[in-house]
Design a protein around this motif. Structure first.
Motif, PDB file in Angstrom:
ATOM      1  N   GLY A   1      14.008  -6.285  89.258  1.00  0.00           N
ATOM      2  CA  GLY A   1      13.433  -4.954  89.236  1.00  0.00           C
ATOM      3  C   GLY A   1      14.232  -3.915  89.999  1.00  0.00           C
ATOM      4  N   LYS A   2      15.289  -4.335  90.719  1.00  0.00           N
ATOM      5  CA  LYS A   2      16.112  -3.408  91.474  1.00  0.00           C
ATOM      6  C   LYS A   2      17.351  -3.022  90.670  1.00  0.00           C
ATOM      7  N   GLN A   3      17.968  -1.914  91.047  1.00  0.00           N
ATOM      8  CA  GLN A   3      19.160  -1.427  90.362  1.00  0.00           C
ATOM      9  C   GLN A   3      20.374  -1.506  91.281  1.00  0.00           C
ATOM     10  N   LEU A   4      21.540  -1.607  90.654  1.00  0.00           N
ATOM     11  CA  LEU A   4      22.817  -1.521  91.354  1.00  0.00           C
ATOM     12  C   LEU A   4      23.140  -0.042  91.497  1.00  0.00           C
ATOM     13  N   GLU A   5      23.109   0.461  92.730  1.00  0.00           N
ATOM     14  CA  GLU A   5      23.132   1.903  92.948  1.00  0.00           C
ATOM     15  C   GLU A   5      24.523   2.498  93.142  1.00  0.00           C
ATOM     16  N   GLN A   6      25.522   1.677  93.455  1.00  0.00           N
ATOM     17  CA  GLN A   6      26.858   2.222  93.711  1.00  0.00           C
ATOM     18  C   GLN A   6      27.520   2.698  92.415  1.00  0.00           C
ATOM     19  N   PRO A   7      28.556   3.539  92.537  1.00  0.00           N
ATOM     20  CA  PRO A   7      29.368   3.859  91.353  1.00  0.00           C
ATOM     21  C   PRO A   7      29.966   2.594  90.755  1.00  0.00           C
ATOM     22  N   CYS A   8      29.888   2.474  89.434  1.00  0.00           N
ATOM     23  CA  CYS A   8      30.356   1.277  88.736  1.00  0.00           C
ATOM     24  C   CYS A   8      31.289   1.668  87.592  1.00  0.00           C
ATOM     25  N   LEU A   9      32.241   0.790  87.324  1.00  0.00           N
ATOM     26  CA  LEU A   9      33.117   0.922  86.164  1.00  0.00           C
ATOM     27  C   LEU A   9      33.072  -0.380  85.394  1.00  0.00           C
ATOM     28  N   PHE A  10      32.891  -0.275  84.076  1.00  0.00           N
ATOM     29  CA  PHE A  10      32.955  -1.458  83.214  1.00  0.00           C
ATOM     30  C   PHE A  10      34.038  -1.263  82.167  1.00  0.00           C
ATOM     31  N   ILE A  11      34.870  -2.285  81.985  1.00  0.00           N
ATOM     32  CA  ILE A  11      35.884  -2.285  80.931  1.00  0.00           C
ATOM     33  C   ILE A  11      35.770  -3.589  80.155  1.00  0.00           C
ATOM     34  N   GLY A  12      35.503  -3.484  78.860  1.00  0.00           N
ATOM     35  CA  GLY A  12      35.420  -4.660  78.005  1.00  0.00           C
ATOM     36  C   GLY A  12      36.337  -4.519  76.806  1.00  0.00           C
ATOM     37  N   GLY A  13      36.206  -5.454  75.878  1.00  0.00           N
ATOM     38  CA  GLY A  13      37.031  -5.441  74.678  1.00  0.00           C
ATOM     39  C   GLY A  13      36.203  -5.739  73.447  1.00  0.00           C
ATOM     40  N   THR A  14      36.583  -5.135  72.324  1.00  0.00           N
ATOM     41  CA  THR A  14      35.821  -5.346  71.095  1.00  0.00           C
ATOM     42  C   THR A  14      35.929  -6.770  70.576  1.00  0.00           C
TER      43      THR A  14
END
Length: 323
Positions: free
Chosen positions: A254-267
């Motif tokens: 029920g909690k959130q990750l509050e820090q700035p985040c970057l996600f990089i994935g691939g198709t």
């Protein structure tokens, strides 16, 4: 080449490859690899991150390479490895929160280290595997429902029994690493290579690796030497702790990750869509990490920062410099 240090993080020592300003004189960025890899998986990122003014530190996760290799399965929980990262942060950057970057298993490691230690982690980036919040049940239950109970092979089920996957991988570490990397890269021809029956071996029916520009003979030499020296027991033990990881993270539901985040994935990375369960990983992440920036790179497979180092570095450096 980076400087190598063995650092006691409290209970284990980690081998750390470090470039850039002296730790303490610049913001610290810790890079965490996945399976079956090493600090070397960040070879294309260490220099550029250091040149951008950060202390860049790529580790061998416990169980890998030059780091300590405790013997028991329960030594490889997310809680223990997150503790390693906080111990390393306390050693190298005691007065400033740090930035974490992870790929493959390294992504859940850094997501959850940041999730459970918001005061010590300034920002967090994950490659390949998006953050989906605290688990609602152990992942073993998920893959046994969707794969094992249907008579279908799933690699993490194959990894559960100690000794089985170790024997296959250690018989020829170079072949194991090369075949695995090629089989889920953006370069492999499309095919349903993992649709095989429960009871199959890991390498069974996977395509014969072909030369690819991002994984050279010299790269394979390095990985081969590392795994011949370390074995695969510690790395595979990470997969044997889903129930313990669930119990550790249950209070975070029920909690959130509050820090700035970057996600990089691939198709072309099955992990980016959580094995087909998520159509839009960035939209999914926003429910659990509202400050996420996301990028899914066309044609990229699982080995994000090795397959497309220039694109990944551009995204990483832009994000780091805006923090």
């Amino acid at each position: 080449m980076p400087q190598f240090l063995m650092i006691d993080v409290g209970g284990v020592r980690l081998r750390c490859a470090i470039e850039g300003p002296t730790a303490g004189d610049a913001p610290l960025v810790i890079m965490v690899h996945g399976f079956p890899e090493s600090w070397y998986s960040w070879r294309h990122q260490l220099g550029p991150v250091a040149k951008a003014g950060f202390t860049a530190c790529a580790i061998d996760v416990r169980g890998y390479g030059g780091s300590d290799k405790p013997p028991r399965v329960e030594n490889y929980t997310l809680e223990a490895i997150a503790g390693d990262l906080i111990g390393l942060a306390d050693f190298l950057s005691p007065d400033q929160p740090v930035v974490l970057i992870g790929h493959d298993w390294g992504a859940p490691i850094v997501w959850n280290t940041a999730f459970t230690n918001p005061g010590r982690v300034r920002a967090v980036a994950g490659l390949s595997v998006p953050f989906s919040g605290a688990p609602q049940r152990p992942f073993t239950e998920v893959f046994r429902e969707h794969f094992t109970s249907q008579g279908r092979f799933f690699y993490q089920e194959y990894f559960q029994q100690p000794g089985v996957a170790e024997a296959e991988a250690e018989a020829d570490p170079r072949r194991f690493v090369e075949t695995m990397m090629y089989s889920i890269s953006g370069d492999v021809p499309p095919g349903d290579y993992w649709n095989k029956p429960a009871g199959a071996t890991f390498l069974q029916d996977l395509p014969q690796p072909q030369p690819v520009p991002w994984l050279t003979s010299e790269d394979l030499d390095y990985y081969e030497a590392e795994f011949k020296a370390s074995g695969f027991r510690g790395p595979l033990n990470r997969y044997r702790n889903h129930e313990r990881d669930y119990e550790w993270l249950k209070p975070m539901q029920g909690k959130q990750l509050e820090q700035p985040c970057l996600f990089i994935g691939g198709t072309r990375d099955p992990a980016t869509t959580l094995f087909g369960a998520v159509a839009d990983p960035v939209a999914m992440m926003r429910m659990f990490a509202p400050k996420v920036e996301g990028h899914v790179l066309a044609g990229v497979g699982h080995w994000t920062q090795q397959e497309r180092p220039n694109e990944v570095n551009t995204l990483l450096l832009d994000w780091l410099e805006r923090l």
